[in-house]
Design a protein around this motif. Structure first.
Motif, PDB file in Angstrom:
ATOM      1  N   ARG A  21       0.848  -1.195   0.000  1.00 29.58           N
ATOM      2  CA  ARG A  21       0.000   0.000   0.000  1.00 29.58           C
ATOM      3  C   ARG A  21       0.879   1.240   0.000  1.00 29.58           C
ATOM      4  O   ARG A  21       1.950   1.261   0.599  1.00 29.58           O
ATOM      5  CB  ARG A  21      -0.929   0.001   1.208  1.00 29.58           C
ATOM      6  CG  ARG A  21      -1.971  -1.112   1.163  1.00 29.58           C
ATOM      7  CD  ARG A  21      -3.021  -0.945   2.243  1.00 29.58           C
ATOM      8  NE  ARG A  21      -4.104  -1.897   2.076  1.00 29.58           N
ATOM      9  CZ  ARG A  21      -5.146  -1.708   1.268  1.00 29.58           C
ATOM     10  NH1 ARG A  21      -5.226  -0.583   0.571  1.00 29.58           N
ATOM     11  NH2 ARG A  21      -6.091  -2.611   1.168  1.00 29.58           N
ATOM     12  N   ALA A  22       0.391   2.261  -0.649  1.00 28.95           N
ATOM     13  CA  ALA A  22       1.182   3.480  -0.806  1.00 28.95           C
ATOM     14  C   ALA A  22       1.552   4.099   0.535  1.00 28.95           C
ATOM     15  O   ALA A  22       2.666   4.587   0.710  1.00 28.95           O
ATOM     16  CB  ALA A  22       0.424   4.485  -1.675  1.00 28.95           C
ATOM     17  N   ASN A  23       0.617   4.091   1.501  1.00 35.86           N
ATOM     18  CA  ASN A  23       0.925   4.716   2.797  1.00 35.86           C
ATOM     19  C   ASN A  23       2.017   3.955   3.549  1.00 35.86           C
ATOM     20  O   ASN A  23       2.844   4.550   4.239  1.00 35.86           O
ATOM     21  CB  ASN A  23      -0.343   4.836   3.650  1.00 35.86           C
ATOM     22  CG  ASN A  23      -1.001   3.504   3.939  1.00 35.86           C
ATOM     23  OD1 ASN A  23      -0.733   2.509   3.260  1.00 35.86           O
ATOM     24  ND2 ASN A  23      -1.869   3.470   4.932  1.00 35.86           N
ATOM     25  N   SER A  32       6.074  11.502   1.113  1.00 37.05           N
ATOM     26  CA  SER A  32       4.618  11.627   1.098  1.00 37.05           C
ATOM     27  C   SER A  32       3.988  10.535   0.233  1.00 37.05           C
ATOM     28  O   SER A  32       4.648   9.950  -0.632  1.00 37.05           O
ATOM     29  CB  SER A  32       4.216  13.000   0.554  1.00 37.05           C
ATOM     30  OG  SER A  32       4.578  13.112  -0.809  1.00 37.05           O
ATOM     31  N   VAL A  33       2.696  10.291   0.470  1.00 37.20           N
ATOM     32  CA  VAL A  33       1.974   9.304  -0.330  1.00 37.20           C
ATOM     33  C   VAL A  33       1.927   9.739  -1.796  1.00 37.20           C
ATOM     34  O   VAL A  33       2.045   8.918  -2.705  1.00 37.20           O
ATOM     35  CB  VAL A  33       0.555   9.096   0.227  1.00 37.20           C
ATOM     36  CG1 VAL A  33      -0.272   8.212  -0.711  1.00 37.20           C
ATOM     37  CG2 VAL A  33       0.616   8.468   1.621  1.00 37.20           C
ATOM     38  N   SER A  34       1.752  11.043  -2.019  1.00 40.70           N
ATOM     39  CA  SER A  34       1.705  11.534  -3.402  1.00 40.70           C
ATOM     40  C   SER A  34       3.027  11.268  -4.130  1.00 40.70           C
ATOM     41  O   SER A  34       3.039  10.997  -5.334  1.00 40.70           O
ATOM     42  CB  SER A  34       1.369  13.030  -3.427  1.00 40.70           C
ATOM     43  OG  SER A  34       2.346  13.768  -2.707  1.00 40.70           O
ATOM     44  N   THR A  35       4.145  11.336  -3.404  1.00 43.84           N
ATOM     45  CA  THR A  35       5.440  11.019  -4.013  1.00 43.84           C
ATOM     46  C   THR A  35       5.487   9.553  -4.434  1.00 43.84           C
ATOM     47  O   THR A  35       5.996   9.222  -5.519  1.00 43.84           O
ATOM     48  CB  THR A  35       6.589  11.312  -3.030  1.00 43.84           C
ATOM     49  OG1 THR A  35       6.619  12.713  -2.751  1.00 43.84           O
ATOM     50  CG2 THR A  35       7.929  10.893  -3.604  1.00 43.84           C
ATOM     51  N   ILE A  36       4.946   8.671  -3.611  1.00 45.13           N
ATOM     52  CA  ILE A  36       4.894   7.246  -3.960  1.00 45.13           C
ATOM     53  C   ILE A  36       4.044   7.041  -5.207  1.00 45.13           C
ATOM     54  O   ILE A  36       4.423   6.287  -6.121  1.00 45.13           O
ATOM     55  CB  ILE A  36       4.340   6.413  -2.791  1.00 45.13           C
ATOM     56  CG1 ILE A  36       5.279   6.477  -1.581  1.00 45.13           C
ATOM     57  CG2 ILE A  36       4.100   4.967  -3.222  1.00 45.13           C
ATOM     58  CD1 ILE A  36       6.643   5.876  -1.829  1.00 45.13           C
ATOM     59  N   GLY A  55      -5.155   3.500  -3.765  1.00 47.34           N
ATOM     60  CA  GLY A  55      -6.266   3.130  -2.909  1.00 47.34           C
ATOM     61  C   GLY A  55      -6.492   1.636  -2.794  1.00 47.34           C
ATOM     62  O   GLY A  55      -7.259   1.180  -1.950  1.00 47.34           O
ATOM     63  N   VAL A  56      -5.847   0.851  -3.655  1.00 51.12           N
ATOM     64  CA  VAL A  56      -6.015  -0.607  -3.633  1.00 51.12           C
ATOM     65  C   VAL A  56      -4.733  -1.295  -3.187  1.00 51.12           C
ATOM     66  O   VAL A  56      -4.723  -2.131  -2.288  1.00 51.12           O
ATOM     67  CB  VAL A  56      -6.443  -1.125  -5.031  1.00 51.12           C
ATOM     68  CG1 VAL A  56      -6.544  -2.653  -5.013  1.00 51.12           C
ATOM     69  CG2 VAL A  56      -7.764  -0.507  -5.438  1.00 51.12           C
ATOM     70  N   GLY A  57      -3.645  -0.924  -3.791  1.00 48.68           N
ATOM     71  CA  GLY A  57      -2.355  -1.532  -3.498  1.00 48.68           C
ATOM     72  C   GLY A  57      -1.621  -1.869  -4.779  1.00 48.68           C
ATOM     73  O   GLY A  57      -2.208  -1.856  -5.875  1.00 48.68           O
ATOM     74  N   TYR A  58      -0.330  -2.178  -4.645  1.00 47.20           N
ATOM     75  CA  TYR A  58       0.506  -2.444  -5.815  1.00 47.20           C
ATOM     76  C   TYR A  58       1.245  -3.763  -5.634  1.00 47.20           C
ATOM     77  O   TYR A  58       1.594  -4.150  -4.517  1.00 47.20           O
ATOM     78  CB  TYR A  58       1.519  -1.318  -6.023  1.00 47.20           C
ATOM     79  CG  TYR A  58       0.883   0.024  -6.303  1.00 47.20           C
ATOM     80  CD1 TYR A  58       0.495   0.378  -7.589  1.00 47.20           C
ATOM     81  CD2 TYR A  58       0.660   0.933  -5.264  1.00 47.20           C
ATOM     82  CE1 TYR A  58      -0.087   1.614  -7.845  1.00 47.20           C
ATOM     83  CE2 TYR A  58       0.085   2.169  -5.511  1.00 47.20           C
ATOM     84  CZ  TYR A  58      -0.292   2.506  -6.805  1.00 47.20           C
ATOM     85  OH  TYR A  58      -0.879   3.722  -7.050  1.00 47.20           O
TER      86      TYR A  58
END
Length: 228
Positions: A21-23, A32-36, A55-58
């Motif tokens: 997850r991005a967070n 930051s999450v936006s950087t990810i 919002g889902v994951g990678y």
């Protein structure tokens, strides 16, 4: 942190996590999450097999290998410290492997004549209580998860015969030791190499379960450290 280094660390982190997850990635990389989101979009556009969405994951699909990368000066110093230590263990096999590893790493550097591992100002000079010939057998047993039989003298000189499942090797001020699950005592025990009078590989494979494996031993060590 430079972007190239951040992208490299991001890819490595995704390789070890599975679905990410991005967070979680943002916390690990301290960005930051936006950087990810931007970094992953850049990697996807570059052709990396990353599936998922915000919002889902990678998920980085298996089979992707990173190309060779350069080391920072701090990373070279860290390698120099580790290799110097290994060369002084007294184990000739590990010492030779450390020298070969140094040569391979040195050859892979972009400017090997300017950044030499052998010139890094870190050395290990401790050479007392070095490795014994038994250590090579123990390393093999740990790698193969193989039961070993040892004849062992305690501090009072009393000898006992043990069947043990070796888990980890330690280098302490007093010398080299290894920890294992002892079938005689049905508990974890730590043995000094200089008190082993004989050691034999049995060829019998053991399973590291939740009660007798390395993770259980390390958890016991952590609990005892907190109590002290």
């Amino acid at each position: 942190m430079r972007r190239a280094e951040r992208l490299f660390r991001l890819i490595n982190e995704m390789r070890t996590r599975g679905i990410s997850r991005a967070n979680e990635l943002a916390r690990h990389l301290e960005v930051s999450v936006s950087t990810i989101y931007r970094d992953i979009a850049h990697l996807q556009a570059s052709g990396l097999p990353i599936e998922g969405e915000a919002g889902v994951g990678y998920l980085l699909r298996p089979g992707f290998d990173l190309p060779n990368v350069t080391f920072t000066y701090d990373q070279i110093d860290a390698l120099a410290v580790g290799l110097s230590f290994v060369e002084r263990t007294g184990d000739p096999v590990l010492a030779a492997a450390a020298r070969e590893a140094r040569a391979k790493i040195q050859a892979s550097l972009p400017q090997p004549e300017e950044r030499k591992l052998s010139d890094a100002p870190f050395y290990n000079i401790q050479n007392r209580n070095g490795a014994t010939p038994d250590m090579a057998l123990l390393r093999e047993a740990i790698r193969k998860r193989e039961v070993v039989e040892i004849a062992y003298k305690n501090g009072a000189g009393k000898q006992s015969d043990r069947r043990v499942r070796p888990l980890v090797i330690w280098n302490l001020t007093d010398g080299w030791m290894f920890s294992a699950w002892c079938e005689l005592r049905q508990d974890f025990r730590t043995f000094r190499f200089d008190r082993i009078t004989s050691l034999t590989l049995t060829g019998e494979e053991f399973v590291q379960d939740e009660a007798t494996g390395l993770s259980a031993f390390m958890e016991m060590e952590r609990c005892e450290s907190r109590e002290h």
